[in-house]
Design an enzyme around this catalytic site. Structure first.
Site, PDB file in Angstrom:
ATOM      1  N   CYS A 147       0.898  -1.124   0.191  1.00  0.00           N
ATOM      2  CA  CYS A 147      -0.179  -0.135   0.100  1.00  0.00           C
ATOM      3  C   CYS A 147       0.899   1.196  -0.104  1.00  0.00           C
ATOM      4  O   CYS A 147       1.740   1.465   0.753  1.00  0.00           O
ATOM      5  CB  CYS A 147      -0.876   0.031   1.251  1.00  0.00           C
ATOM      6  SG  CYS A 147      -2.065   1.534   1.114  1.00  0.00           S
ATOM      7  N   LYS A 181       0.068  -9.310  -3.281  1.00  0.00           N
ATOM      8  CA  LYS A 181       0.017  -8.196  -4.046  1.00  0.00           C
ATOM      9  C   LYS A 181       1.063  -7.481  -4.074  1.00  0.00           C
ATOM     10  O   LYS A 181       1.435  -6.762  -3.114  1.00  0.00           O
ATOM     11  CB  LYS A 181      -1.296  -7.475  -3.389  1.00  0.00           C
ATOM     12  CG  LYS A 181      -1.921  -6.360  -4.150  1.00  0.00           C
ATOM     13  CD  LYS A 181      -3.214  -5.778  -3.741  1.00  0.00           C
ATOM     14  CE  LYS A 181      -3.853  -4.748  -4.786  1.00  0.00           C
ATOM     15  NZ  LYS A 181      -5.070  -4.399  -4.465  1.00  0.00           N
TER      16      LYS A 181
HETATM   17  C1  LIG Z   1     -10.232   4.030  -3.440  1.00  0.00           C
HETATM   18  C2  LIG Z   1      -9.521   2.822  -3.504  1.00  0.00           C
HETATM   19  C3  LIG Z   1      -9.054   2.346  -2.166  1.00  0.00           C
HETATM   20  C4  LIG Z   1      -8.176   1.119  -2.246  1.00  0.00           C
HETATM   21  N1  LIG Z   1      -7.889   0.422  -1.574  1.00  0.00           N
HETATM   22  C5  LIG Z   1      -7.116  -0.614  -1.143  1.00  0.00           C
HETATM   23  C6  LIG Z   1      -6.991  -1.503  -0.279  1.00  0.00           C
HETATM   24  O1  LIG Z   1      -7.459  -1.619   0.902  1.00  0.00           O
HETATM   25  N2  LIG Z   1      -6.074  -2.781  -0.102  1.00  0.00           N
HETATM   26  C7  LIG Z   1      -5.406  -2.825  -1.290  1.00  0.00           C
HETATM   27  O2  LIG Z   1      -4.706  -4.017  -1.231  1.00  0.00           O
HETATM   28  N3  LIG Z   1      -5.661  -2.092  -2.624  1.00  0.00           N
HETATM   29  C8  LIG Z   1      -6.238  -0.982  -2.468  1.00  0.00           C
HETATM   30  N4  LIG Z   1      -6.656  -0.281  -3.532  1.00  0.00           N
HETATM   31  C9  LIG Z   1      -5.950  -0.756  -4.835  1.00  0.00           C
HETATM   32  C10 LIG Z   1      -6.830  -1.449  -5.856  1.00  0.00           C
HETATM   33  O3  LIG Z   1      -7.213  -2.646  -5.232  1.00  0.00           O
HETATM   34  C11 LIG Z   1      -6.096  -1.890  -7.248  1.00  0.00           C
HETATM   35  O4  LIG Z   1      -4.936  -2.487  -6.950  1.00  0.00           O
HETATM   36  C12 LIG Z   1      -5.946  -0.460  -7.901  1.00  0.00           C
HETATM   37  O5  LIG Z   1      -6.716   0.563  -7.695  1.00  0.00           O
HETATM   38  C13 LIG Z   1      -5.614  -0.634  -9.728  1.00  0.00           C
HETATM   39  O6  LIG Z   1      -6.851  -1.299 -10.171  1.00  0.00           O
HETATM   40  P1  LIG Z   1      -8.002  -0.217 -10.738  1.00  0.00           P
HETATM   41  O7  LIG Z   1      -7.101   0.594 -11.698  1.00  0.00           O
HETATM   42  O8  LIG Z   1      -8.792  -0.991 -11.465  1.00  0.00           O
HETATM   43  O9  LIG Z   1      -8.668   0.510  -9.573  1.00  0.00           O
HETATM   44  C14 LIG Z   1      -7.550   0.904  -3.727  1.00  0.00           C
HETATM   45  C15 LIG Z   1      -7.696   1.500  -4.588  1.00  0.00           C
HETATM   46  C16 LIG Z   1      -8.817   2.451  -4.679  1.00  0.00           C
HETATM   47  C17 LIG Z   1      -8.925   3.383  -6.070  1.00  0.00           C
END
Ligand SMILES: Cc1cc2nc3c(=O)[nH]c(=O)nc-3n(C[C@H](O)[C@H](O)[C@H](O)COP(=O)(O)O)c2cc1C
Length: 330
Positions: A147, A181
């Site tokens: 993260c 991850k």
């Molecule tokens: C608002 C938000 C909150 C997120 N919270 C987490 C989280 O709690 N844990 C995590 O592993 N990834 C978190 N992510 C990352 C997403 O799981 C993902 O890896 C990343 O957004 C890329 O995918 P996307 O472009 O489809 O959103 C978060 C992403 C967003 C946008």
């Protein structure tokens, strides 16, 4: 006669009814999307990160829309593992002990529940894994060692040896399958991937967000209180695809792919590149029914191409290593 389309996807002993799932943190951890999505139509649900104790998250503002994406600096807000076990898992599972996780047995909602966990130390990860190991409503763990929005979070995936240590410790503490991850920010990305695999990770999740920032020119202040946030959405899709391709070229490991998947076409790009599961993230905020539409679009594509099994698509990318030259700046 209509031909049956088989979307079944296997990772080790886990059988997913289809490859569609959601990216952690973008779909809540319980019933937040139930008005829009039939959870049982998803191959799996991935929860928001759960930590050992309650976390309030970062101060507001912590979300900012950017061209083709968004920045977020939520800071892993959640109520902690004990609340999660008491109040979230029972929503998915009636039988907490004695069900068959591999086949979604004993579930109120018949799909796999993958719980994303994060800690500040190896001991934190081990404690979380041990607690969740006792819950048969849980199918797998996703280790968020990447993260970008918390002070102690990136370290584990910054280096292969740290990644190895945390994954190995969790592996020794649980019989649950592990998805690790990874962050695109790790300098030695393939080294970190290899370490996770060597330590016993059953699959990898690629990719977490990429750190970025935006500025309010009237106030001359960063748009996010945290200054930096994680960039997600279509802006990062080509980067996510590239990492997936690099990992699939080097290692024989199932991948849950994410990064800007908004449509069925996007999802298919990842499946063709070799993803086992595709996780929809930022798209859920734009269109809460995105996962359902993506699944329909994948089926339409398969019908059009006369494919009966998703396995025919997975990894069907045609490329020769000799063609793969990266020429900086064109
Ligand atoms: C608002 C938000 C909150 C997120 N919270 C987490 C989280 O709690 N844990 C995590 O592993 N990834 C978190 N992510 C990352 C997403 O799981 C993902 O890896 C990343 O957004 C890329 O995918 P996307 O472009 O489809 O959103 C978060 C992403 C967003 C946008």
């Amino acid at each position: 006669m209509t031909t049956k389309i088989d979307l079944t996807t296997k990772i080790g002993n886990l059988v997913f009814k289809n490859p569609a799932t959601v990216a952690s943190g973008t779909f809540g951890s319980k019933d937040e999307y139930i008005r829009y999505v039939d959870y049982e139509k998803l191959g799996a649900i991935v929860t928001k990160t759960v930590t050992p104790k309650l976390r309030k998250g970062n101060p507001m503002p912590r979300i900012y829309e950017t061209p083709s994406g968004m920045l977020n600096a939520i800071g892993l807000q959640n109520k902690g593992i004990d609340d999660f076990i008491e109040n979230k898992i029972p929503y998915f599972s009636t039988i907490l002990h004695g069900g068959s996780a591999n086949l979604c047995g004993g579930r109120k909602i018949k799909t796999h529940l993958i719980v994303n966990i994060a800690g500040e130390s190896i001991e934190d990860f081990v404690m979380l894994a041990k607690k969740l190991d006792r819950e048969d409503g849980v199918s797998a763990l996703e280790l968020n060692i990447s993260c970008p929005n918390v002070k102690k979070g990136l370290e584990f995936c910054a280096k292969p040896d740290l990644t190895y240590d945390v994954v190995k410790a969790v592996k020794d503490a649980t019989k649950l399958p592990i998805f690790t991850k990874l962050s695109p920010e790790a300098r030695d990305f393939l080294g970190v991937a290899e370490a996770a695999i060597k330590a016993g990770s059953n699959a990898l999740s690629l990719i977490n967000t990429i750190r970025g920032m935006a500025v309010d020119i009237e106030k001359c202040r960063p748009q996010l209180a945290n200054v930096f946030g994680g960039l997600s959405g279509p802006a990062i899709r080509p980067i996510a695809l590239r990492y997936l391709h690099e990992v699939k070229r080097e290692f024989d490991i199932p991948v849950m792919a994410m990064g800007g998947i908004m449509t069925a076409q996007d999802a298919l790009e990842f499946l063709i590149t070799g993803a086992h599961l595709i996780a929809v993230g930022t798209a859920n905020f734009v269109n809460p029914k995105a996962t359902m539409e993506i699944l329909e679009g994948i089926e339409d594509y398969m019908k059009r191409k006369s494919y009966t099994s998703i396995d025919k698509i997975r990894g069907s990318l045609k490329t020769k290593q000799a063609d793969e030259k990266y020429i900086p700046a064109g």
